[in-house]
Every structure is written in structure tokens, then in C-alpha cells.
Design a protein around this motif. Structure first.
Motif, mmCIF file in Angstrom:
data_model
loop_
_atom_site.group_PDB
_atom_site.id
_atom_site.type_symbol
_atom_site.label_atom_id
_atom_site.label_comp_id
_atom_site.label_asym_id
_atom_site.label_seq_id
_atom_site.Cartn_x
_atom_site.Cartn_y
_atom_site.Cartn_z
ATOM 1 N N GLU A 75 0.809 -1.077 -0.025
ATOM 2 C CA GLU A 75 -0.031 0.100 0.078
ATOM 3 C C GLU A 75 0.930 1.354 0.054
ATOM 4 O O GLU A 75 1.941 1.126 0.637
ATOM 5 C CB GLU A 75 -0.860 -0.061 1.171
ATOM 6 C CG GLU A 75 -1.941 1.375 1.301
ATOM 7 C CD GLU A 75 -2.760 1.238 2.700
ATOM 8 O OE1 GLU A 75 -3.499 1.941 2.833
ATOM 9 O OE2 GLU A 75 -2.399 0.283 3.523
ATOM 10 N N ALA A 76 0.443 2.156 -0.551
ATOM 11 C CA ALA A 76 0.997 3.570 -0.722
ATOM 12 C C ALA A 76 0.300 4.276 0.344
ATOM 13 O O ALA A 76 -1.077 4.474 0.192
ATOM 14 C CB ALA A 76 1.016 4.234 -2.195
ATOM 15 N N LEU A 77 1.025 5.138 1.214
ATOM 16 C CA LEU A 77 0.370 5.482 2.476
ATOM 17 C C LEU A 77 0.207 7.292 2.285
ATOM 18 O O LEU A 77 -0.285 7.849 3.106
ATOM 19 C CB LEU A 77 0.999 5.410 3.759
ATOM 20 C CG LEU A 77 0.980 3.643 4.060
ATOM 21 C CD1 LEU A 77 1.843 3.694 5.126
ATOM 22 C CD2 LEU A 77 -0.214 3.352 4.226
ATOM 23 N N LEU A 90 5.442 5.989 4.784
ATOM 24 C CA LEU A 90 4.981 6.365 3.323
ATOM 25 C C LEU A 90 4.555 5.190 2.562
ATOM 26 O O LEU A 90 3.680 5.261 1.884
ATOM 27 C CB LEU A 90 6.570 6.584 2.722
ATOM 28 C CG LEU A 90 7.352 7.718 3.364
ATOM 29 C CD1 LEU A 90 8.453 8.040 2.804
ATOM 30 C CD2 LEU A 90 6.554 9.200 3.325
ATOM 31 N N LEU A 91 5.092 3.736 2.767
ATOM 32 C CA LEU A 91 4.907 2.561 2.070
ATOM 33 C C LEU A 91 4.694 1.436 2.825
ATOM 34 O O LEU A 91 5.360 1.508 4.077
ATOM 35 C CB LEU A 91 5.755 2.225 1.020
ATOM 36 C CG LEU A 91 6.150 3.292 -0.226
ATOM 37 C CD1 LEU A 91 7.147 3.014 -1.032
ATOM 38 C CD2 LEU A 91 4.784 3.318 -1.236
ATOM 39 N N ALA A 157 7.063 -10.280 8.814
ATOM 40 C CA ALA A 157 5.978 -9.267 8.822
ATOM 41 C C ALA A 157 5.919 -8.367 7.863
ATOM 42 O O ALA A 157 7.083 -7.676 7.431
ATOM 43 C CB ALA A 157 5.744 -9.011 10.248
ATOM 44 N N VAL A 158 4.927 -7.763 7.654
ATOM 45 C CA VAL A 158 4.834 -6.434 6.839
ATOM 46 C C VAL A 158 5.348 -5.354 7.524
ATOM 47 O O VAL A 158 5.174 -5.102 8.792
ATOM 48 C CB VAL A 158 3.225 -6.119 6.438
ATOM 49 C CG1 VAL A 158 2.973 -4.761 5.912
ATOM 50 C CG2 VAL A 158 2.421 -7.302 5.484
ATOM 51 N N ARG A 159 6.215 -4.527 6.778
ATOM 52 C CA ARG A 159 6.668 -3.513 7.496
ATOM 53 C C ARG A 159 6.560 -2.185 6.693
ATOM 54 O O ARG A 159 5.844 -2.209 5.688
ATOM 55 C CB ARG A 159 8.086 -3.751 7.426
ATOM 56 C CG ARG A 159 8.976 -3.681 6.115
ATOM 57 C CD ARG A 159 10.381 -4.029 6.152
ATOM 58 N NE ARG A 159 11.140 -3.899 4.699
ATOM 59 C CZ ARG A 159 11.481 -2.820 4.428
ATOM 60 N NH1 ARG A 159 11.590 -1.678 4.966
ATOM 61 N NH2 ARG A 159 12.231 -2.829 3.099
ATOM 62 N N VAL A 174 6.433 3.045 -7.496
ATOM 63 C CA VAL A 174 5.895 1.731 -7.453
ATOM 64 C C VAL A 174 4.379 1.627 -7.069
ATOM 65 O O VAL A 174 3.977 2.923 -6.948
ATOM 66 C CB VAL A 174 6.675 0.795 -6.140
ATOM 67 C CG1 VAL A 174 8.091 0.643 -6.656
ATOM 68 C CG2 VAL A 174 6.491 1.600 -5.139
ATOM 69 N N SER A 175 3.804 0.706 -7.461
ATOM 70 C CA SER A 175 2.322 0.491 -7.312
ATOM 71 C C SER A 175 2.034 -0.589 -6.559
ATOM 72 O O SER A 175 2.905 -1.731 -6.523
ATOM 73 C CB SER A 175 1.594 0.463 -8.708
ATOM 74 O OG SER A 175 1.951 1.448 -9.634
ATOM 75 N N PRO A 176 0.803 -0.519 -5.753
ATOM 76 C CA PRO A 176 0.344 -1.755 -5.104
ATOM 77 C C PRO A 176 0.514 -3.000 -6.009
ATOM 78 O O PRO A 176 -0.045 -2.715 -6.942
ATOM 79 C CB PRO A 176 -0.798 -1.332 -4.398
ATOM 80 C CG PRO A 176 -0.811 0.213 -4.342
ATOM 81 C CD PRO A 176 -0.032 0.640 -5.518
ATOM 82 N N GLY A 177 1.017 -3.820 -5.265
ATOM 83 C CA GLY A 177 1.036 -5.493 -6.118
ATOM 84 C C GLY A 177 2.398 -5.603 -6.728
ATOM 85 O O GLY A 177 2.682 -6.737 -7.211
ATOM 86 N N ASP A 178 3.279 -4.663 -6.902
ATOM 87 C CA ASP A 178 4.406 -4.636 -7.599
ATOM 88 C C ASP A 178 5.359 -5.393 -6.869
ATOM 89 O O ASP A 178 5.472 -5.543 -5.372
ATOM 90 C CB ASP A 178 4.952 -3.464 -7.828
ATOM 91 C CG ASP A 178 4.450 -2.587 -9.007
ATOM 92 O OD1 ASP A 178 3.535 -3.090 -9.613
ATOM 93 O OD2 ASP A 178 4.653 -1.470 -9.325
#
Length: 354
Positions: A75-77, A90-91, A157-159, A174-178
């Protein structure tokens, strides 16, 4: 009675002759043209170069954040253009399957390196290895252990990627999913005041400018902001897409300019001193060259001239007109040589020609 009849016939004949004669022609008035004039003057002519460009962030004051391991973008925040504080998220990234394999391999390599270090120490104690052998094993074990620790902190874990300093988000790369490889750029940040204008110019114009030349900028995207600055660099490389060169102009912060905004720039490249000047509308051109009309005692006198440089509202006259000559600036399109003139209020002489 015969005499009376004769007089009557004479009178009738005279009346008939008078009725058949043509009326006297009225004199045709000579045409008079209503014009405006201005005096030719002697003065200095600034030669201005005009170009168009955009506002951008100074690349030397940007930083690009990257990932240390192969990751998947979750995700882009933030959005492009956002003002962020230090530590702002940020991401969000997640490890890829390859990253997990890399971690497993790194842990195994670190364990093997530590085992080798222990073996070299035993051999050294028995006199079968040197101090250099132990030192090399120690360095290898330290490096591989550090790499395994780094991967362990980044894989699992997600960071969240956070901003190392305050700034503006210039680009999200970048885009979500890349899925991005290690060291791939993720997001570009710029310092808040790190903006500059890149002005596109023809090569001929750019070569007339130098670093330090004053330049005036005007915003074109609905804003009324302007700036007076100085050229910091002249880039004579030709852009393959535009076939133009460019100059760079750093801008002070707080003037309202935004990255991506279109601007117009003007800069005085040279000045022609002590030349004869007339308003641009006074000069006409035909197949034989340039000419002007001069008010010569209330009559239009057509004079061939040699024109020089033109800038703004003024044109240089190399020959054909002298300072003080009253040149026609309005109404000249309908004139012919020798036509009488009715002169209105004269066009004011431009301040730059005073």
C-alpha cells in the motif's frame, strides 16, 4: 407682329439650347488620411530572449528510498505532492517468496561461517593455523551474520517505510502489487524549498546567455506569482524530443511556484546602444523590402529603410530615417506616397527610447 413672333422663336431656341447643355462638373476633393505619428528617436534597444518551461525539484536536493530485499508493495500511504514530517509512514511492504528463501540461505551461510571460525580457533590452538587464518574467518562470520540479521529484520511481517526527514513527495515509483528487487527505488522525496525552473530555449538563444544573468519568471497556470532570479546553469545539450536546450533557475521558497507548473521567462541577452528607434507598427514590408511613411509637411512620404533588430515595441532603423522624423504609426496601411495627412494625437515615445 412679325417682329414679336421672331423674338418668341429666338427665346424658345435659346431655352432649348440651354436645356440640352451639360451641367457644370463639381470639383473632386483630394483624399485625406487620418493617421497617428511618433518621432523617431535615438536610444538603447535591449534584446530580450523569451522561453517557456516548467518548475521542478532540484535533483541535487532529492533522495530516493529503496528496499534492501525483494519485496511486494502492499500500500502507498501518501500521495505525490504531499508535505511530510520526519518519520511519516510512506509505504507498506511485504516480503516476497524469494526473500524468504534468501533469508534461509543467509542464516545457513552465517551458521557455517561461525562453525568455520570455531574450527580455525581450534587449529590455531594446536598450532595448525595462523592468526591471519583466524582473522579471515572472523571477518567472514561477522559479515554473513550481519547480512542474516538485516534480512531477518526486513523479511517476515509487513513493514513500513518511513520518511528519514521532512520534505515533499516528488514521485512514487511503485504501485500496490508490484514485486520489486532489492535496491529498487520506491519513492522520491525533495526538500521543501528545493525548486528550480527549467526553461527551454533555442540553441542560438541559449548561447547568448551566461550563468548569473538576471531572469524574470511569470507563472502561467492561473497564478499571479512572479520571480526575479539568476541563471545557475546553461545546458547546451539538445533534448532529442524537443530539439531545445535549457537554462536552470533556482527559485526562492515562498513565492507560490509549484512543481510541474508552466512558466514564461524573459532575460535581456544583449543591448544595442545609441541606435535610431521607431515603433514596430511604423515599419511595413513588401517585395522590395522595408519602408515607412513619414509626415512631410502634412503629406505622406514613403521612405525605404534598412531595419535592424526588433524587441518589444521598438524596431531599430539602420538607415532611411533620422531622429525627429515623424513616422506614421497608425493608419499607414491605407496610405500611398503623396497622400495628404490629418494627424491625430501622436503616439507616445516608449520610455526605453528616451
Amino acid at each position: 407682329m412679325i417682329k414679336s413672333l421672331t423674338l418668341s422663336i429666338a427665346a424658345l431656341s435659346l431655352a432649348a439650347i440651354t436645356a440640352c447643355s451639360k451641367p457644370a462638373e463639381q470639383a473632386v476633393s483630394e483624399p485625406v488620411a487620418s493617421v497617428t505619428t511618433a518621432a523617431a528617436t535615438r536610444g538603447d534597444l535591449p534584446l530580450t530572449v523569451t522561453g517557456y518551461g516548467t518548475i521542478e525539484f532540484d535533483p541535487s536536493r532529492q533522495q530516493v528510498l529503496s528496499t534492501q530485499v525483494e519485496s511486494r508493495i502492499v500500500e502507498a500511504l501518501v500521495q505525490v505532492g504531499a508535505n511530510i514530517d520526519k518519520g511519516a509512514p510512506l509505504l507498506r511492504l511485504a516480503p516476497s517468496s524469494a526473500s524468504s528463501l534468501d533469508l534461509t540461505q543467509a542464516l545457513a551461510d552465517a551458521s557455517a561461517a561461525r562453525d568455520e571460525l570455531a574450527r580455525q580457533r581450534r587449529l590455531r590452538a594446536d598450532g595448525l593455523a595462523s592468526d591471519a587464518d583466524v582473522e579471515r574467518a572472523q571477518t567472514t562470520a561477522n559479515d554473513l551474520t550481519a547480512r542474516a540479521n538485516t534480512l531477518s529484520s526486513n523479511v517476515g511481517a509487513v513493514r513500513t517505510v518511513s520518511a528519514p526527514s521532512a520534505g515533499i513527495v516528488d514521485a512514487i515509483l511503485v504501485s500496490p502489487g508490484d514485486v520489486v528487487a532489492a535496491s529498487s527505488p520506491l519513492i522520491r522525496l525533495a526538500e521543501p524549498g528545493a525548486i528550480q525552473a527549467r526553461i527551454n530555449l533555442e540553441l542560438e538563444d541559449a548561447t547568448r546567455l551566461a550563468v548569473g544573468d538576471p531572469i524574470h519568471l511569470t507563472g502561467l497556470d492561473g497564478g499571479s506569482h512572479v520571480a526575479d532570479a539568476k541563471i545557475s546553469a546553461v545546458d547546451l545539450r539538445i533534448d532529442p524530443a524537443t530539439r531545445m536546450t535549457s537554462v536552470l533557475v533556482p527559485l526562492p521558497a515562498g513565492l507560490g511556484f509549484l512543481a510541474g507548473e508552466a512558466v514564461r521567462a524573459s532575460v535581456v541577452a544583449d543591448t544595442k546602444s545609441n541606435v535610431v528607434l521607431v515603433p514596430r507598427p511604423a515599419v511595413f514590408t513588401d517585395e522590395q523590402g522595408d519602408y515607412v511613411f513619414v509626415d512631410s509637411g502634412g503629406v505622406a512620404a514613403r521612405k525605404r529603410v534598412e531595419s535592424g533588430a526588433t524587441d518589444g515595441s521598438l524596431t531599430e532603423i539602420v538607415s532611411g530615417v533620422s531622429p525627429g522624423d515623424q513616422v506614421v504609426t497608425g493608419g499607414g496601411a491605407i496610405l500611398s506616397d503623396g497622400m495628404k495627412l490629418s494627424t491625430g494625437s501622436s503616439t507616445p515615445t516608449p520610455e526605453s527610447a528616451q
